[in-house]
Design a protein around this motif. Structure first.
Motif, mmCIF file in Angstrom:
data_model
loop_
_atom_site.group_PDB
_atom_site.id
_atom_site.type_symbol
_atom_site.label_atom_id
_atom_site.label_comp_id
_atom_site.label_asym_id
_atom_site.label_seq_id
_atom_site.Cartn_x
_atom_site.Cartn_y
_atom_site.Cartn_z
ATOM 1 N N ARG A 2 3.890 11.423 -1.303
ATOM 2 C CA ARG A 2 2.647 10.630 -1.282
ATOM 3 C C ARG A 2 1.442 11.491 -1.668
ATOM 4 O O ARG A 2 0.563 11.043 -2.393
ATOM 5 C CB ARG A 2 2.431 10.010 0.091
ATOM 6 C CG ARG A 2 3.155 8.721 0.278
ATOM 7 C CD ARG A 2 2.670 7.970 1.529
ATOM 8 N NE ARG A 2 3.436 6.774 1.673
ATOM 9 C CZ ARG A 2 4.550 6.670 2.379
ATOM 10 N NH1 ARG A 2 5.020 7.708 3.015
ATOM 11 N NH2 ARG A 2 5.197 5.530 2.460
ATOM 12 N N GLY A 5 1.389 11.903 -5.313
ATOM 13 C CA GLY A 5 0.937 10.658 -5.943
ATOM 14 C C GLY A 5 -0.572 10.496 -5.881
ATOM 15 O O GLY A 5 -1.211 10.131 -6.869
ATOM 16 N N ARG A 6 -1.145 10.793 -4.697
ATOM 17 C CA ARG A 6 -2.607 10.695 -4.571
ATOM 18 C C ARG A 6 -3.295 11.687 -5.512
ATOM 19 O O ARG A 6 -4.316 11.378 -6.123
ATOM 20 C CB ARG A 6 -3.038 10.918 -3.127
ATOM 21 C CG ARG A 6 -2.759 9.719 -2.220
ATOM 22 C CD ARG A 6 -3.383 9.868 -0.840
ATOM 23 N NE ARG A 6 -2.830 10.965 -0.071
ATOM 24 C CZ ARG A 6 -1.746 10.893 0.695
ATOM 25 N NH1 ARG A 6 -1.101 9.751 0.801
ATOM 26 N NH2 ARG A 6 -1.320 11.939 1.366
ATOM 27 N N THR A 30 8.014 6.327 -3.020
ATOM 28 C CA THR A 30 7.046 7.049 -2.185
ATOM 29 C C THR A 30 5.962 7.672 -3.056
ATOM 30 O O THR A 30 4.772 7.621 -2.706
ATOM 31 C CB THR A 30 7.763 8.120 -1.344
ATOM 32 O OG1 THR A 30 8.784 7.482 -0.574
ATOM 33 C CG2 THR A 30 6.792 8.828 -0.409
ATOM 34 N N GLN A 33 3.704 4.934 -4.051
ATOM 35 C CA GLN A 33 2.812 4.575 -2.945
ATOM 36 C C GLN A 33 1.603 5.501 -2.900
ATOM 37 O O GLN A 33 0.471 5.055 -2.674
ATOM 38 C CB GLN A 33 3.568 4.625 -1.623
ATOM 39 C CG GLN A 33 4.592 3.518 -1.484
ATOM 40 C CD GLN A 33 5.541 3.723 -0.319
ATOM 41 O OE1 GLN A 33 5.687 4.824 0.200
ATOM 42 N NE2 GLN A 33 6.219 2.651 0.080
ATOM 43 N N GLY A 34 1.819 6.783 -3.132
ATOM 44 C CA GLY A 34 0.710 7.727 -3.181
ATOM 45 C C GLY A 34 -0.226 7.444 -4.343
ATOM 46 O O GLY A 34 -1.455 7.519 -4.200
ATOM 47 N N ASP A 37 -2.253 4.528 -3.329
ATOM 48 C CA ASP A 37 -3.299 4.955 -2.384
ATOM 49 C C ASP A 37 -4.469 5.575 -3.136
ATOM 50 O O ASP A 37 -5.629 5.281 -2.862
ATOM 51 C CB ASP A 37 -2.761 5.988 -1.398
ATOM 52 C CG ASP A 37 -1.797 5.428 -0.373
ATOM 53 O OD1 ASP A 37 -1.711 4.185 -0.238
ATOM 54 O OD2 ASP A 37 -1.120 6.243 0.287
#
Length: 168
Positions: A2, A5-6, A30, A33-34, A37
């Motif tokens: 995550r 990803g962010r 996952t 998802q980051g 976000d």
């Protein structure tokens, strides 16, 4: 995953394509998802295996990544696992040249490259360990992540993986 990803989301903009590859439980969703976000999109972001693709529109006013036009992109999250060919992926009409969304395709290796000349290709492999049982796939364990930046769009852009690895 995550956090990666962010961090990637800070470099993504509308029209970008991200192709994810890796086995079952590697961390593709996952990572997405980051990204969601970081982009500030409506969730929850879950695996789109059975619906093939979902669109997550941007939320308002949360300080997430903003395009040069001042608008935050939506996230198009697709899963090519059940698709048999690039033609089937093309039938989804994922509009990757649009200025309104970032497109992430899980299981896209060998199928989604034709969607855009400029893209990030991310391969994820969990490090060996654990029992290999289905319950163990979600365990927090080290992963090897390889990010390949393809095309002029990514020339000169520093991707966050090296800096992030030092913090994880």
């Amino acid at each position: 995953m995550r956090a990666l990803g962010r961090a990637l989301a800070t470099q993504l903009r509308a029209g970008d394509l991200v192709i994810l590859s890796g086995g079952l439980g590697a961390g593709k969703t996952t990572l997405t998802q980051g990204i969601g976000d970081g982009l500030g999109v409506r969730g929850p972001i879950t695996s789109p295996t059975f619906v093939i693709a979902r669109v997550h529109p941007p939320l308002r006013g949360n300080g997430a990544a903003v395009s040069p036009a001042g608008q935050r992109p939506a996230l198009v999250h697709a899963d090519a696992y059940r698709l048999g060919s690039a033609l089937e992926l093309d039938d989804l009409d994922l509009d990757t040249d649009t200025s309104s969304s970032v497109t992430v395709v899980e299981w896209g290796e060998g199928l989604a490259e034709g969607l855009a000349a400029d893209r990030l290709e991310i391969a994820i492999a969990p490090e060996p360990g654990g029992s290999g049982e289905l319950d163990d796939m979600t365990a927090d364990r080290a992963r090897t992540v390889r990010i390949s930046a393809v095309g002029e769009r990514w020339e000169g852009i520093k991707l966050p993986l090296a800096d992030l690895a030092d913090r994880l």
